[in-house]
Design a protein around this motif. Sequence first.
Motif, mmCIF file in Angstrom:
data_model
loop_
_atom_site.group_PDB
_atom_site.id
_atom_site.type_symbol
_atom_site.label_atom_id
_atom_site.label_comp_id
_atom_site.label_asym_id
_atom_site.label_seq_id
_atom_site.Cartn_x
_atom_site.Cartn_y
_atom_site.Cartn_z
ATOM 1 N N ASN A 173 -7.019 22.247 59.623
ATOM 2 C CA ASN A 173 -6.737 21.128 58.455
ATOM 3 C C ASN A 173 -5.208 20.891 58.124
ATOM 4 O O ASN A 173 -4.849 21.381 56.917
ATOM 5 C CB ASN A 173 -7.487 21.372 57.439
ATOM 6 C CG ASN A 173 -7.755 20.345 56.340
ATOM 7 O OD1 ASN A 173 -7.063 19.194 56.417
ATOM 8 N ND2 ASN A 173 -8.682 20.320 55.745
ATOM 9 N N ASN A 174 -4.544 20.316 58.984
ATOM 10 C CA ASN A 174 -3.011 20.062 58.667
ATOM 11 C C ASN A 174 -3.002 19.154 57.359
ATOM 12 O O ASN A 174 -1.839 19.009 56.804
ATOM 13 C CB ASN A 174 -2.470 19.436 60.020
ATOM 14 C CG ASN A 174 -1.995 20.485 61.046
ATOM 15 O OD1 ASN A 174 -1.756 21.571 60.683
ATOM 16 N ND2 ASN A 174 -1.962 19.949 62.179
ATOM 17 N N ASP A 175 -3.699 18.317 57.197
ATOM 18 C CA ASP A 175 -3.718 17.424 56.290
ATOM 19 C C ASP A 175 -4.157 18.145 54.757
ATOM 20 O O ASP A 175 -3.346 17.419 53.652
ATOM 21 C CB ASP A 175 -4.709 16.199 56.098
ATOM 22 C CG ASP A 175 -4.560 15.194 57.330
ATOM 23 O OD1 ASP A 175 -3.223 15.131 57.707
ATOM 24 O OD2 ASP A 175 -5.531 14.655 57.835
ATOM 25 N N ASN A 176 -4.783 19.191 54.751
ATOM 26 C CA ASN A 176 -5.000 19.717 53.536
ATOM 27 C C ASN A 176 -5.178 21.379 53.555
ATOM 28 O O ASN A 176 -6.328 22.030 53.890
ATOM 29 C CB ASN A 176 -6.304 19.388 52.851
ATOM 30 C CG ASN A 176 -6.722 19.781 51.435
ATOM 31 O OD1 ASN A 176 -5.827 20.208 50.781
ATOM 32 N ND2 ASN A 176 -7.833 19.604 51.279
#
Length: 192
Positions: A173-176
């Motif tokens: 989860n690179n976005d979060n």
Amino acid sequence: MASIFLKSTTTLLLVFSALCIATAIILDTDGDTIRNGGQYYIIPQSIGFGGGLTLKSKSGYSPCPLYITRENDETSPGIPVTIASVAKIAIITSSLPISLVFNDTPNICMQPLGWQVIPDETTGQSYVTTGSDGISGFNITQIEGNNVYKIRYIRGLGSDVGFIEKDGLLGFNNDNPLPVVFRKAFDILAMV
């Protein structure tokens, strides 16, 4: 002559600064260093989202491997995790390859409790599960002040680890990325 000295000094300062950043010491919630081979609770830093990390089977799938999620009870620290590196050093530093292994916990899968990453071919999502014998595939990086960190998977292209919103399981989860803190599972002084 002064110009050469100034350039040399500046170059050395830049090298030492980069070295210090790359080898930042990871600290627990008491401000103590994370010990190589030590046992810690990994606790999400955000309040209101559950307690420490624990294991569960993925709904609708076979019971094995075990996936990683968080305790429903915010006061529960979860299951202790051994944080270790093959490097012959006493403390864990930022970006050092590490293995993460849940302490011996009875499980129906009868398999090692080391963290690994497996892709889910039906969704295209990669999840962090157990089943590894302790391969060094992760690292810890500081993301905020007050000893708050994120865990990264460092094999292949690498990715930040965080909870997947639709199922609450740990995965890429690179976005979060998941902000976590580390709390000693056992008092080190009591063990001496």
